[in-house]
Design a protein around this motif. Structure first.
Motif, PDB file in Angstrom:
ATOM      1  N   GLU A 252      -2.559   0.944 -11.862  1.00  0.00           N
ATOM      2  CA  GLU A 252      -3.712   2.231 -11.798  1.00  0.00           C
ATOM      3  C   GLU A 252      -4.785   1.766 -10.811  1.00  0.00           C
ATOM      4  O   GLU A 252      -5.430   3.026 -10.310  1.00  0.00           O
ATOM      5  N   ASN A 253      -5.308   0.693 -10.702  1.00  0.00           N
ATOM      6  CA  ASN A 253      -6.281   0.157  -9.697  1.00  0.00           C
ATOM      7  C   ASN A 253      -5.882   0.566  -8.298  1.00  0.00           C
ATOM      8  O   ASN A 253      -6.714   0.860  -7.390  1.00  0.00           O
TER       9      ASN A 253
ATOM     10  N   GLU B 282       0.842  -1.216  -0.079  1.00  0.00           N
ATOM     11  CA  GLU B 282       0.194   0.136   0.080  1.00  0.00           C
ATOM     12  C   GLU B 282       0.883   1.203   0.057  1.00  0.00           C
ATOM     13  O   GLU B 282       0.614   2.216   0.688  1.00  0.00           O
TER      14      GLU B 282
ATOM     15  N   GLY C 186      -4.113   3.147  -7.363  1.00  0.00           N
ATOM     16  CA  GLY C 186      -4.134   4.717  -7.405  1.00  0.00           C
ATOM     17  C   GLY C 186      -2.793   5.319  -7.791  1.00  0.00           C
ATOM     18  O   GLY C 186      -2.557   6.433  -7.690  1.00  0.00           O
TER      19      GLY C 186
ATOM     20  N   GLU D 126      -0.166   4.582  -3.939  1.00  0.00           N
ATOM     21  CA  GLU D 126      -1.117   5.610  -4.193  1.00  0.00           C
ATOM     22  C   GLU D 126      -0.634   6.908  -4.705  1.00  0.00           C
ATOM     23  O   GLU D 126       0.261   7.435  -3.641  1.00  0.00           O
ATOM     24  N   GLY D 127      -1.039   7.754  -5.667  1.00  0.00           N
ATOM     25  CA  GLY D 127      -0.250   9.007  -5.863  1.00  0.00           C
ATOM     26  C   GLY D 127       0.956   9.053  -6.353  1.00  0.00           C
ATOM     27  O   GLY D 127       1.621  10.122  -6.762  1.00  0.00           O
TER      28      GLY D 127
ATOM     29  N   ARG E  76      -0.126   6.227 -11.089  1.00  0.00           N
ATOM     30  CA  ARG E  76       0.117   7.085 -12.379  1.00  0.00           C
ATOM     31  C   ARG E  76       0.847   5.835 -13.182  1.00  0.00           C
ATOM     32  O   ARG E  76       2.142   5.960 -12.789  1.00  0.00           O
TER      33      ARG E  76
END
Length: 187
Positions: free
Chosen positions: A140-141, A122, A143, A125-126, A145
């Motif tokens: 992508e799922n 985790e 979070g 994300e971002g 790019r």
């Protein structure tokens, strides 16, 4: 730069089925810079590589995951392959080890399918990353790019797509290890 890297320590976290070149090449390039590299694994003994289309060599484990402490290392490298990251992303000890590098702002490198480990830890994300193309939707799922580049650096996180990108990956890892901690790396 290599004199400035003497005394630095890097953990390469892997288990059976890592893509051989994705461990062997970074280890050799980091060793050549005067960096001490430890192979860390959930296994206490040797781990067997996957060499493109069949089982490869067995590599010595320097420290088991139970013995290793992330505070002993300046950076972390995660080789890919299919079997290796799939096993490590299901091992809470491995995920905790990875998270500690992000929490401390230390450089982390992941190549090929290794971002699967980062997803389960985790920490994506971002962030902007690359990977083996089949991992794109997973990132992508979660979070992130995803971009299709040889090497992508996002605040201390270095990612690459395949063994063909290893020279660029290793070059950027050395730069990030030289730079050191990244305040924005903490997730």
């Amino acid at each position: 730069m290599s004199q400035q890297l003497d005394g630095k320590r890097v953990a390469i976290l892997a288990t059976h089925g890592f893509e051989e070149s994705e461990l062997a090449v970074p280890k050799a390039k980091l060793d050549a810079q005067g960096i001490t590299v430890d192979v860390v694994s959930p296994e206490a003994k040797g781990i067997r590589a996957w060499a493109e289309s069949d089982w490869g060599e067995t590599y010595e484990v320097d420290r088991s995951l139970d013995e290793a402490n992330s505070t002993d290392y300046h950076a972390l490298v995660l080789p890919g392959g299919l079997f290796n990251p799939d096993a490590l992303r299901q091992d809470e000890r491995a995920l905790s080890f990875v998270r500690h590098f992000f929490e401390a702002g230390k450089p982390v490198g992941a190549i090929c399918h290794a971002p699967w480990i980062l997803i389960n830890a985790e920490v994506v994300e971002g962030r902007t990353l690359t990977s083996y193309p089949s991992v794109r939707k997973d990132l992508e799922n979660a979070g992130a790019r995803w971009i299709d580049e040889r090497v992508v650096v996002d605040n201390g996180l270095v990612t690459s797509r395949t063994p063909k990108d290893l020279d660029a990956f290793c070059h950027k890892m050395v730069e990030e290890i030289h730079e050191g901690r990244h305040a924005g790396q903490a997730s």
